[in-house]
Design a protein around this motif. Structure first.
Motif, short mmCIF file in Angstrom:
data_model
loop_
_atom_site.label_atom_id
_atom_site.label_comp_id
_atom_site.label_asym_id
_atom_site.label_seq_id
_atom_site.Cartn_x
_atom_site.Cartn_y
_atom_site.Cartn_z
N GLN A 36 0.82 -1.21 0.00
CA GLN A 36 0.00 0.00 0.00
C GLN A 36 0.86 1.27 0.00
N GLN A 37 2.15 1.11 -0.25
CA GLN A 37 3.05 2.28 -0.26
C GLN A 37 2.97 3.02 -1.61
N PRO A 38 3.52 4.24 -1.65
CA PRO A 38 3.55 4.99 -2.91
C PRO A 38 4.12 4.17 -4.06
N GLY A 39 3.43 4.25 -5.19
CA GLY A 39 3.85 3.48 -6.37
C GLY A 39 3.04 2.22 -6.56
N SER A 40 2.28 1.82 -5.52
CA SER A 40 1.52 0.56 -5.62
C SER A 40 0.16 0.83 -6.30
N PRO A 41 -0.46 -0.24 -6.80
CA PRO A 41 -1.75 -0.06 -7.50
C PRO A 41 -2.88 0.48 -6.62
#
Ligand SMILES: NC(=O)c1ccc[n+]([C@@H]2O[C@H](COP(=O)([O-])OP(=O)(O)OC[C@H]3O[C@@H](n4cnc5c(N)ncnc54)[C@H](OP(=O)(O)O)[C@@H]3O)[C@@H](O)[C@H]2O)c1
Length: 247
Positions: free
Chosen positions: A184-189
């Motif tokens: 769920q971090q930045p860059g994830s879908p």
């Protein structure tokens, strides 16, 4: 619940307004002192205080600041009673934040936060953009309600986060322990793509760990290119860019 919110920026302000409106006893603090906290933060009943007073006796403490603020509050958070639920909403953006070798090496961000404070910390609200968070909450059960992923090593902390996310107008999606919270971090879908609860499971499963930092950095450049063009991108623009880059 008695809730202490540390940070009264974009996210802390909206959290304070929504959680006080939901009937919680909310106290907020920033780094400069209660007199600098704008009246609109307190409009729904939250009180302004220094950080020590905001966390004292709190059932829940929400960390609504970037990582550089953590050092100053370390003694406060580390000394909280074991039963207090601490929720980290932060994201790591090298460029904005100092480079953190452990995060660069792939440690999930809130695993690092938990180790930094030496006590359990849950993760929530990191994956909802500030404009959507402010404007796009809906009552429970309404079609299209946006889901917000949450994680934590203690089931009780995840239950608390689930309840509070619902009260801020979103469907909580429990992703389990922090070890998997890189999804769920930045860059994830699922990061600021505003998916529904029904869409979130497949999107989390499709996250590719090695690609996240590159996509995060790319998105920082894309959003930076827009700064100054308009005040800040509206929620639909954020959603479109995020879906194009992360999904
Ligand atoms: N903006 C978003 O769309 C969004 C969405 C989800 C998650 N996040 C993440 O959530 C975190 C906060 O984001 P934001 O956009 O709300 O940040 P922001 O607008 O920059 O606000 C940060 C707040 O933290 C406070 N702060 C800093 N150090 C502190 C300390 N030691 N004690 C108490 N307060 C302290 C600041 O207070 P002073 O002004 O007094 O220094 C300020 O009120 C970031 O990690 C961000 O990546 C952001």
């Amino acid at each position: 619940m008695r809730i202490g919110i540390l940070g009264t920026g974009f996210m802390g302000t909206t959290l304070a307004r929504k959680l006080a409106a939901a009937g919680h006893d909310v106290t907020v603090a920033n780094s400069r002192g209660p007199e600098t906290i704008e009246g609109d933060v307190l409009e729904t009943g939250a009180r302004a205080a220094i950080a020590q007073d905001a966390v004292r006796g709190a059932d829940v403490v929400i960390l609504a600041m970037p990582h550089p603020g953590f050092e100053k509050i370390r003694p406060l958070i580390s000394a909280l009673p074991e039963e207090t639920t601490v929720i980290d909403i932060s994201n790591y953006f090298p460029g904005r934040d100092p480079v953190n070798p452990e995060l660069e090496a792939g440690k999930p961000e809130t695993v690092w936060t938990q180790e930094f404070f030496g006590r359990p910390v849950a993760k929530a609200w990191n994956a909802i953009g500030m404009v959507a968070f402010k404007n796009d909450g809906r009552p429970k059960g309404e079609p299209g309600r946006i889901a917000v992923p949450l994680a934590g090593d203690r089931a009780r902390d995840r239950e608390v986060a689930m309840t509070l996310i619902d009260e801020t107008g979103f469907d909580g999606f429990d992703t389990g322990e922090l070890a998997g919270s890189w999804r769920q971090q930045p860059g994830s879908p699922v990061y600021i793509t505003d998916l529904t609860h029904a869409e979130m499971g497949a999107a989390l499963a499709s996250a590719e760990r090695d690609r996240l930092p590159k996509r995060r950095d790319l998105s920082a450049q894309v959003f930076a290119e827009r700064v100054g063009e308009r005040a800040s991108p509206d929620a639909e623009t954020v959603r479109r860019i995020a879906r194009a880059l992360f999904m």
